[in-house]
Design a protein around this motif. Structure first.
Motif, PDB file in Angstrom:
ATOM      1  N   GLN A   2       1.766   5.099  -9.379  1.00 44.32           N
ATOM      2  CA  GLN A   2       1.963   3.802 -10.007  1.00 44.32           C
ATOM      3  C   GLN A   2       0.602   3.149 -10.222  1.00 44.32           C
ATOM      4  O   GLN A   2      -0.248   3.146  -9.332  1.00 44.32           O
ATOM      5  CB  GLN A   2       2.834   2.911  -9.126  1.00 44.32           C
ATOM      6  N   SER A   3       0.402   2.601 -11.398  1.00 39.70           N
ATOM      7  CA  SER A   3      -0.841   1.891 -11.697  1.00 39.70           C
ATOM      8  C   SER A   3      -0.494   0.536 -12.295  1.00 39.70           C
ATOM      9  O   SER A   3       0.252   0.457 -13.270  1.00 39.70           O
ATOM     10  CB  SER A   3      -1.702   2.693 -12.672  1.00 39.70           C
ATOM     11  N   VAL A   4      -1.009  -0.514 -11.695  1.00 40.56           N
ATOM     12  CA  VAL A   4      -0.733  -1.877 -12.132  1.00 40.56           C
ATOM     13  C   VAL A   4      -2.043  -2.514 -12.570  1.00 40.56           C
ATOM     14  O   VAL A   4      -3.047  -2.437 -11.859  1.00 40.56           O
ATOM     15  CB  VAL A   4      -0.095  -2.714 -11.003  1.00 40.56           C
ATOM     16  N   THR A   5      -2.039  -3.134 -13.735  1.00 34.69           N
ATOM     17  CA  THR A   5      -3.215  -3.844 -14.236  1.00 34.69           C
ATOM     18  C   THR A   5      -2.863  -5.304 -14.450  1.00 34.69           C
ATOM     19  O   THR A   5      -1.853  -5.618 -15.093  1.00 34.69           O
ATOM     20  CB  THR A   5      -3.705  -3.228 -15.560  1.00 34.69           C
ATOM     21  N   ASP A  90      -1.247   5.343  -5.741  1.00 34.26           N
ATOM     22  CA  ASP A  90      -1.043   4.095  -6.478  1.00 34.26           C
ATOM     23  C   ASP A  90      -2.345   3.285  -6.514  1.00 34.26           C
ATOM     24  O   ASP A  90      -3.104   3.242  -5.549  1.00 34.26           O
ATOM     25  CB  ASP A  90       0.042   3.247  -5.819  1.00 34.26           C
ATOM     26  N   THR A  91      -2.579   2.637  -7.640  1.00 30.05           N
ATOM     27  CA  THR A  91      -3.766   1.808  -7.781  1.00 30.05           C
ATOM     28  C   THR A  91      -3.393   0.466  -8.389  1.00 30.05           C
ATOM     29  O   THR A  91      -2.358   0.333  -9.059  1.00 30.05           O
ATOM     30  CB  THR A  91      -4.831   2.469  -8.676  1.00 30.05           C
ATOM     31  N   LEU A  92      -4.239  -0.514  -8.140  1.00 26.31           N
ATOM     32  CA  LEU A  92      -4.091  -1.823  -8.751  1.00 26.31           C
ATOM     33  C   LEU A  92      -5.447  -2.244  -9.280  1.00 26.31           C
ATOM     34  O   LEU A  92      -6.457  -2.130  -8.576  1.00 26.31           O
ATOM     35  CB  LEU A  92      -3.556  -2.837  -7.743  1.00 26.31           C
ATOM     36  N   ILE A  93      -5.479  -2.697 -10.523  1.00 26.12           N
ATOM     37  CA  ILE A  93      -6.713  -3.158 -11.156  1.00 26.12           C
ATOM     38  C   ILE A  93      -6.507  -4.606 -11.568  1.00 26.12           C
ATOM     39  O   ILE A  93      -5.560  -4.921 -12.286  1.00 26.12           O
ATOM     40  CB  ILE A  93      -7.054  -2.294 -12.389  1.00 26.12           C
ATOM     41  N   ALA A 297      -7.051  -9.045  -3.142  1.00 22.23           N
ATOM     42  CA  ALA A 297      -6.457  -7.819  -3.674  1.00 22.23           C
ATOM     43  C   ALA A 297      -5.322  -7.324  -2.790  1.00 22.23           C
ATOM     44  O   ALA A 297      -4.331  -6.768  -3.285  1.00 22.23           O
ATOM     45  CB  ALA A 297      -7.526  -6.740  -3.818  1.00 22.23           C
ATOM     46  N   ARG A 298      -5.444  -7.519  -1.497  1.00 24.30           N
ATOM     47  CA  ARG A 298      -4.363  -7.124  -0.589  1.00 24.30           C
ATOM     48  C   ARG A 298      -3.082  -7.890  -0.911  1.00 24.30           C
ATOM     49  O   ARG A 298      -1.988  -7.305  -0.928  1.00 24.30           O
ATOM     50  CB  ARG A 298      -4.776  -7.383   0.861  1.00 24.30           C
ATOM     51  N   LEU A 299      -3.203  -9.176  -1.170  1.00 24.43           N
ATOM     52  CA  LEU A 299      -2.028  -9.957  -1.550  1.00 24.43           C
ATOM     53  C   LEU A 299      -1.388  -9.395  -2.821  1.00 24.43           C
ATOM     54  O   LEU A 299      -0.162  -9.301  -2.933  1.00 24.43           O
ATOM     55  CB  LEU A 299      -2.412 -11.420  -1.763  1.00 24.43           C
ATOM     56  N   GLY A 306       4.303  -3.067  -3.552  1.00 18.75           N
ATOM     57  CA  GLY A 306       5.289  -2.997  -2.482  1.00 18.75           C
ATOM     58  C   GLY A 306       4.691  -2.664  -1.137  1.00 18.75           C
ATOM     59  O   GLY A 306       5.404  -2.252  -0.228  1.00 18.75           O
ATOM     60  N   ASP A 307       3.385  -2.842  -0.970  1.00 24.62           N
ATOM     61  CA  ASP A 307       2.741  -2.554   0.306  1.00 24.62           C
ATOM     62  C   ASP A 307       3.153  -3.570   1.352  1.00 24.62           C
ATOM     63  O   ASP A 307       3.313  -4.756   1.074  1.00 24.62           O
ATOM     64  CB  ASP A 307       1.220  -2.609   0.160  1.00 24.62           C
ATOM     65  N   ARG A 308       3.299  -3.102   2.571  1.00 24.15           N
ATOM     66  CA  ARG A 308       3.514  -3.996   3.703  1.00 24.15           C
ATOM     67  C   ARG A 308       2.530  -3.578   4.777  1.00 24.15           C
ATOM     68  O   ARG A 308       2.801  -2.749   5.628  1.00 24.15           O
ATOM     69  CB  ARG A 308       4.958  -3.900   4.213  1.00 24.15           C
ATOM     70  N   LEU A 309       1.334  -4.132   4.688  1.00 27.72           N
ATOM     71  CA  LEU A 309       0.249  -3.721   5.539  1.00 27.72           C
ATOM     72  C   LEU A 309       0.245  -4.519   6.827  1.00 27.72           C
ATOM     73  O   LEU A 309       0.602  -5.697   6.855  1.00 27.72           O
ATOM     74  CB  LEU A 309      -1.085  -3.889   4.823  1.00 27.72           C
ATOM     75  N   PRO A 310      -0.177  -3.889   7.942  1.00 30.45           N
ATOM     76  CA  PRO A 310      -0.236  -4.617   9.216  1.00 30.45           C
ATOM     77  C   PRO A 310      -1.290  -5.704   9.207  1.00 30.45           C
ATOM     78  O   PRO A 310      -2.213  -5.684   8.412  1.00 30.45           O
ATOM     79  CB  PRO A 310      -0.584  -3.505  10.225  1.00 30.45           C
TER      80      PRO A 310
END
Length: 310
Positions: A2-5, A90-93, A297-299, A306-310
């Protein structure tokens, strides 16, 4: 894969200033705890091109930001922030301009919340460029404003900024000014967001009790604050190595003997300290570090990947 821009509007729609402040605050705490691998940024053409990166060990996530800076264009900051994770393709730009102004405002919000007087409500903002609106939003989020003065050499630009912010500042008295010396005289909080190469005001122009944020100068050739203010204040910084390489006002004050390195307190350290040493005047000096970009970027990754990071 998945790639989100996300363009600037997409970043703005997804992350509120309050969310950014909370995320950057957590980032500063992790930075102080040694959770980041974060080289000092690469600078080319005296700050016109920058590359920044940060790896968060606890989550095995990282960002790389590349951008160009040109104060003669709008927007002044252009580039991308790329989010990556170990074990995922997966990446986010995201638009670097929006992330940068948001995270810089958020850092000021964290510092102001920690350091400004609890009853502070009068803000003087010097500068009406691309960083300015988020400086106001961040301060207003942690110290609800009663008065706002915007100082700019072009009064039309200051008026345009106030018009943009008007829907967010209901009940706040606003005005524009051209003289920084006069405008800071009755401020509780001062924010400096300019590309100045010499101090914007004298220390004597400030009230005895004030908190000052300075985020505009990010190269050794730039300077917004006078040595006398730094000598007379409790000085807090974003990250020591970056400040000692890039902050014109800190480097100038150290050379002049107005400051010593042990006078500088990293914001992350202050956030976790049992007691924060303060005087009547406090200063937060930031050149911007990649951890702040990572925090925003984490937000975005949590919302769009859909990340749920500690």
């Amino acid at each position: 894969m998945q790639s989100v821009t996300l363009d600037a509007d997409g970043v703005r729609a997804a992350v509120s200033m309050r969310e950014a402040i909370d995320a950057v605050r957590r980032g500063f705490v992790d930075l102080a705890a040694g959770e980041f691998e974060m080289p000092t940024r690469t600078v080319m053409r005296d700050g016109q091109f920058l590359v920044m990166n940060a790896h968060h060990r606890a989550t095995s996530t990282a960002i790389i930001k590349t951008l160009s800076v040109n104060f003669d264009r709008t927007p002044a900051i252009a580039g991308t922030v790329v989010w990556a994770e170990t074990g995922r393709t997966d990446t986010l730009i995201a638009d670097a301009g929006a992330v940068t102004t948001l995270r810089t405002g958020a850092a000021v919000g964290v510092a102001t919340d920690l350091l400004a007087p609890a009853d502070a409500g009068r803000l003087t903002l010097i500068g009406a460029g691309g960083q300015a609106a988020d400086q106001v939003r961040a301060v207003h989020a942690v110290r609800p404003l009663r008065e706002l003065t915007v100082v700019n050499t072009d009064p039309r630009r200051a008026a345009a900024l106030l018009e943009t912010l008007a829907p967010e500042l209901d009940g706040v008295r606003t005005r524009t000014a051209a003289d920084p010396e006069a405008a800071v005289a009755d401020a509780d909080i001062v924010c400096c967001a300019t590309p100045a190469t010499s101090p914007l005001f004298t220390a004597a122009a400030l009230p005895a009790r004030v908190h000052v944020n300075a985020i505009g100068a990010f190269r050794p050739t730039m300077r917004e604050l006078p040595d006398e203010l730094l000598a007379d204040s409790a000085v807090f910084i974003d990250e020591r190595e970056a400040i000692l390489q890039e902050s014109g006002e800190i480097l100038h004050a150290l050379k002049a003997g107005a400051l010593a390195e042990h006078d500088l307190t990293e914001l992350g350290t202050a956030l976790t300290a049992a007691d924060v040493p303060r005087g009547s005047r406090t200063v937060f000096k930031s050149v911007g570090v990649a951890m702040q970009d990572w925090a925003v970027a984490r937000l975005l990754a949590e919302k769009f990947l859909g990340d749920r990071l500690p």
